[in-house]
Write a protein that holds these residues in place. Sequence first.
Motif, PDB file in Angstrom:
ATOM      1  N   ASP A 168      -3.423 -19.087  10.383  1.00 53.30           N
ATOM      2  CA  ASP A 168      -4.652 -19.851  10.185  1.00 53.30           C
ATOM      3  C   ASP A 168      -4.742 -20.313   8.728  1.00 53.30           C
ATOM      4  OD1 ASP A 168      -7.271 -20.815  11.171  1.00 53.30           O
ATOM      5  OD2 ASP A 168      -8.060 -19.436   9.669  1.00 53.30           O
ATOM      6  N   VAL A 169      -5.327 -21.475   8.527  1.00 50.63           N
ATOM      7  CA  VAL A 169      -5.575 -22.003   7.187  1.00 50.63           C
ATOM      8  C   VAL A 169      -7.016 -22.473   7.129  1.00 50.63           C
ATOM      9  CG1 VAL A 169      -4.930 -23.702   5.433  1.00 50.63           C
ATOM     10  CG2 VAL A 169      -3.173 -22.761   6.958  1.00 50.63           C
ATOM     11  N   ARG A 170      -7.762 -21.957   6.171  1.00 53.36           N
ATOM     12  CA  ARG A 170      -9.150 -22.380   5.977  1.00 53.36           C
ATOM     13  C   ARG A 170      -9.320 -22.999   4.597  1.00 53.36           C
ATOM     14  NH1 ARG A 170     -12.492 -18.318   5.341  1.00 53.36           N
ATOM     15  NH2 ARG A 170     -10.843 -16.769   5.043  1.00 53.36           N
ATOM     16  N   VAL A 171     -10.035 -24.098   4.517  1.00 58.93           N
ATOM     17  CA  VAL A 171     -10.361 -24.716   3.237  1.00 58.93           C
ATOM     18  C   VAL A 171     -11.635 -24.061   2.710  1.00 58.93           C
ATOM     19  CG1 VAL A 171     -11.043 -26.845   2.081  1.00 58.93           C
ATOM     20  CG2 VAL A 171      -9.230 -26.890   3.811  1.00 58.93           C
ATOM     21  N   LEU A 172     -11.527 -23.435   1.551  1.00 61.07           N
ATOM     22  CA  LEU A 172     -12.682 -22.790   0.937  1.00 61.07           C
ATOM     23  C   LEU A 172     -13.454 -23.772   0.065  1.00 61.07           C
ATOM     24  CD1 LEU A 172     -11.064 -19.375  -0.107  1.00 61.07           C
ATOM     25  CD2 LEU A 172     -12.203 -19.978   2.048  1.00 61.07           C
ATOM     26  N   THR A 173     -12.738 -24.538  -0.739  1.00 61.43           N
ATOM     27  CA  THR A 173     -13.354 -25.565  -1.569  1.00 61.43           C
ATOM     28  C   THR A 173     -12.445 -26.780  -1.611  1.00 61.43           C
ATOM     29  OG1 THR A 173     -12.329 -24.759  -3.618  1.00 61.43           O
ATOM     30  CG2 THR A 173     -14.490 -23.866  -3.054  1.00 61.43           C
ATOM     31  N   SER A 174     -13.042 -27.942  -1.696  1.00 68.03           N
ATOM     32  CA  SER A 174     -12.294 -29.183  -1.841  1.00 68.03           C
ATOM     33  C   SER A 174     -13.111 -30.113  -2.717  1.00 68.03           C
ATOM     34  CB  SER A 174     -12.031 -29.828  -0.472  1.00 68.03           C
ATOM     35  OG  SER A 174     -11.396 -31.079  -0.621  1.00 68.03           O
ATOM     36  N   ASN A 175     -12.967 -29.936  -4.021  1.00 72.21           N
ATOM     37  CA  ASN A 175     -13.670 -30.788  -4.965  1.00 72.21           C
ATOM     38  C   ASN A 175     -12.649 -31.775  -5.518  1.00 72.21           C
ATOM     39  OD1 ASN A 175     -15.854 -31.706  -6.494  1.00 72.21           O
ATOM     40  ND2 ASN A 175     -15.350 -30.375  -8.203  1.00 72.21           N
ATOM     41  N   TRP A 176     -12.121 -31.545  -6.708  1.00 69.46           N
ATOM     42  CA  TRP A 176     -11.000 -32.358  -7.178  1.00 69.46           C
ATOM     43  C   TRP A 176      -9.691 -31.725  -6.739  1.00 69.46           C
ATOM     44  CZ3 TRP A 176     -11.112 -37.177  -8.326  1.00 69.46           C
ATOM     45  CH2 TRP A 176     -10.019 -37.782  -8.960  1.00 69.46           C
ATOM     46  N   PHE A 177      -9.623 -30.394  -6.855  1.00 70.24           N
ATOM     47  CA  PHE A 177      -8.485 -29.630  -6.347  1.00 70.24           C
ATOM     48  C   PHE A 177      -8.936 -28.828  -5.125  1.00 70.24           C
ATOM     49  CE2 PHE A 177      -7.576 -29.731 -11.085  1.00 70.24           C
ATOM     50  CZ  PHE A 177      -6.803 -30.876 -10.993  1.00 70.24           C
ATOM     51  N   VAL A 178      -8.004 -28.098  -4.503  1.00 73.05           N
ATOM     52  CA  VAL A 178      -8.275 -27.483  -3.199  1.00 73.05           C
ATOM     53  C   VAL A 178      -7.964 -25.991  -3.237  1.00 73.05           C
ATOM     54  CG1 VAL A 178      -7.795 -27.553  -0.719  1.00 73.05           C
ATOM     55  CG2 VAL A 178      -7.636 -29.657  -2.079  1.00 73.05           C
ATOM     56  N   THR A 179      -8.904 -25.184  -2.756  1.00 68.86           N
ATOM     57  CA  THR A 179      -8.675 -23.758  -2.584  1.00 68.86           C
ATOM     58  C   THR A 179      -8.647 -23.443  -1.096  1.00 68.86           C
ATOM     59  OG1 THR A 179      -9.916 -23.348  -4.621  1.00 68.86           O
ATOM     60  CG2 THR A 179      -9.436 -21.445  -3.227  1.00 68.86           C
ATOM     61  N   ARG A 180      -7.608 -22.739  -0.666  1.00 68.96           N
ATOM     62  CA  ARG A 180      -7.449 -22.387   0.752  1.00 68.96           C
ATOM     63  C   ARG A 180      -7.290 -20.876   0.903  1.00 68.96           C
ATOM     64  NH1 ARG A 180      -4.019 -26.798  -0.128  1.00 68.96           N
ATOM     65  NH2 ARG A 180      -4.476 -28.670   1.097  1.00 68.96           N
ATOM     66  N   ALA A 181      -7.654 -20.371   2.076  1.00 69.32           N
ATOM     67  CA  ALA A 181      -7.333 -19.001   2.476  1.00 69.32           C
ATOM     68  C   ALA A 181      -6.418 -19.096   3.686  1.00 69.32           C
ATOM     69  CB  ALA A 181      -8.600 -18.224   2.816  1.00 69.32           C
ATOM     70  N   THR A 182      -5.227 -18.549   3.568  1.00 64.64           N
ATOM     71  CA  THR A 182      -4.243 -18.622   4.641  1.00 64.64           C
ATOM     72  C   THR A 182      -3.966 -17.224   5.186  1.00 64.64           C
ATOM     73  OG1 THR A 182      -3.181 -20.566   3.655  1.00 64.64           O
ATOM     74  CG2 THR A 182      -1.875 -19.282   5.243  1.00 64.64           C
ATOM     75  N   THR A 183      -4.041 -17.101   6.511  1.00 66.54           N
ATOM     76  CA  THR A 183      -3.719 -15.852   7.193  1.00 66.54           C
ATOM     77  C   THR A 183      -2.339 -15.989   7.816  1.00 66.54           C
ATOM     78  OG1 THR A 183      -6.070 -15.504   7.695  1.00 66.54           O
ATOM     79  CG2 THR A 183      -4.461 -14.205   8.954  1.00 66.54           C
ATOM     80  N   PHE A 184      -1.484 -14.988   7.576  1.00 66.62           N
ATOM     81  CA  PHE A 184      -0.131 -15.052   8.130  1.00 66.62           C
ATOM     82  C   PHE A 184       0.346 -13.640   8.468  1.00 66.62           C
ATOM     83  CE2 PHE A 184       0.172 -14.763   3.526  1.00 66.62           C
ATOM     84  CZ  PHE A 184       1.123 -13.770   3.313  1.00 66.62           C
ATOM     85  N   ASP A 185       1.293 -13.590   9.412  1.00 60.10           N
ATOM     86  CA  ASP A 185       1.966 -12.338   9.733  1.00 60.10           C
ATOM     87  C   ASP A 185       3.231 -12.260   8.897  1.00 60.10           C
ATOM     88  OD1 ASP A 185       0.037 -11.781  11.634  1.00 60.10           O
ATOM     89  OD2 ASP A 185       1.201 -12.667  13.276  1.00 60.10           O
ATOM     90  N   PHE A 186       3.518 -11.061   8.383  1.00 52.54           N
ATOM     91  CA  PHE A 186       4.680 -10.869   7.512  1.00 52.54           C
ATOM     92  C   PHE A 186       5.486  -9.667   7.987  1.00 52.54           C
ATOM     93  CE2 PHE A 186       6.755  -9.004   3.751  1.00 52.54           C
ATOM     94  CZ  PHE A 186       7.519 -10.090   3.351  1.00 52.54           C
ATOM     95  N   ARG A 187       6.795  -9.879   8.167  1.00 52.93           N
ATOM     96  CA  ARG A 187       7.679  -8.786   8.563  1.00 52.93           C
ATOM     97  C   ARG A 187       8.294  -8.158   7.324  1.00 52.93           C
ATOM     98  NH1 ARG A 187      13.054  -8.657   9.564  1.00 52.93           N
ATOM     99  NH2 ARG A 187      13.214 -10.930   9.756  1.00 52.93           N
ATOM    100  N   HIS A 188       8.056  -6.866   7.141  1.00 50.04           N
ATOM    101  CA  HIS A 188       8.539  -6.143   5.973  1.00 50.04           C
ATOM    102  C   HIS A 188      10.002  -5.734   6.161  1.00 50.04           C
ATOM    103  CE1 HIS A 188       4.530  -5.836   4.110  1.00 50.04           C
ATOM    104  NE2 HIS A 188       4.116  -5.858   5.375  1.00 50.04           N
ATOM    105  N   ALA A 189      10.601  -5.235   5.099  1.00 46.75           N
ATOM    106  CA  ALA A 189      12.024  -4.888   5.119  1.00 46.75           C
ATOM    107  C   ALA A 189      12.334  -3.800   6.140  1.00 46.75           C
ATOM    108  CB  ALA A 189      12.473  -4.439   3.724  1.00 46.75           C
ATOM    109  N   ASP A 190      11.336  -2.945   6.459  1.00 43.52           N
ATOM    110  CA  ASP A 190      11.577  -1.881   7.437  1.00 43.52           C
ATOM    111  C   ASP A 190      11.340  -2.343   8.877  1.00 43.52           C
ATOM    112  OD1 ASP A 190       8.845  -2.117   7.569  1.00 43.52           O
ATOM    113  OD2 ASP A 190       8.391  -0.066   6.917  1.00 43.52           O
TER     114      ASP A 190
END
Length: 316
Positions: A129-151
């Motif tokens: 998922d990607v959510r836009v938190l702010t979009s004024n001149w530049f953009v702040t996003r919160a991204t949710t992702f699954d990550f597979r660790h080395a184990d």
Amino acid sequence: MPPAGAGDAARRGQPGASGERAPQAGAWEPAADLGVDTHDATGAADARASAGAADPRGTTDDTSDPRGTTDASDTRVTGGAADSPNSDDAADRPHTGQPGVDVPDRRGRTGLDRVGRDLDRNPRVVVRDVRVLTSNWFVTRATTFDFRHADGTWSTEERETYDRGDGATILLYDTAARTVLLTRQFRYPAYVNEHPDGMLIETAAGLLDADDAETAIRREAEEEIGAPVGDVERVFDVYMSPGSITERLHFFAAPYRHGDIAHGSRAGLAEEGEDIEVLELDFDDALARIGVDIVDAKTIMLLQWAALRGPFAPRA
């Protein structure tokens, strides 16, 4: 791909200040955040039904990010009735949309929540998922992702990113005179973080905007120093703060002729609020000032490159 239920794995990401875990993607948000009167759940459900059974999180898809893209102040339910400033029926109120997502922001952009959703270069990362938190001149996003660790275990992570676009910077030098051209200008972010006066000594730099890196740095050198640039050398490309900022900075160097630009002259675009002082410094003096009054990372990197491998490096 992560196994089913990977979203329920313990986060190894960014805990809050108190140490509690950030909410999992797909988890129901607290009712208080949505303005719901939890003492009248039946009435709240009736209000949702009267408004077309809209999910109060701003989406009807239970698998989507529960925080949605709708500001909680745009869809409030209180005491079993839709709260609208003009009507008792929430459906009568037009949805204004979120700038940068479904309506243009101040720079005319939409669809900024699509950035990163199709990333597939790393099989250990699955963007959810990607959510836009702010979009004024530049953009702040919160991204949710699954990550597979080395184990081999999977965890669900969330990261905030600040997107200001990519940039370029250049060191102008004269080997015969052993001088370099730098700039001095006010930088509020440094000022607010304990720099004495916010006046930073830097190499000329700027954002690419719609240009390629070399075109952009020629433009910036002329704007910030007043010097047209001849042949340029590409030095390297660097991610300057990869923990949170997406910017990749392109580094260049080019010769100039000592005496063409006066030390202390002024430059910059007045319409952009720029008030830049041009500094012509002895190269050895500039090196000695690293960590004293030259504390800008890109400038330090270019000065050290020039001393170790560039135009001022010892010759065999």
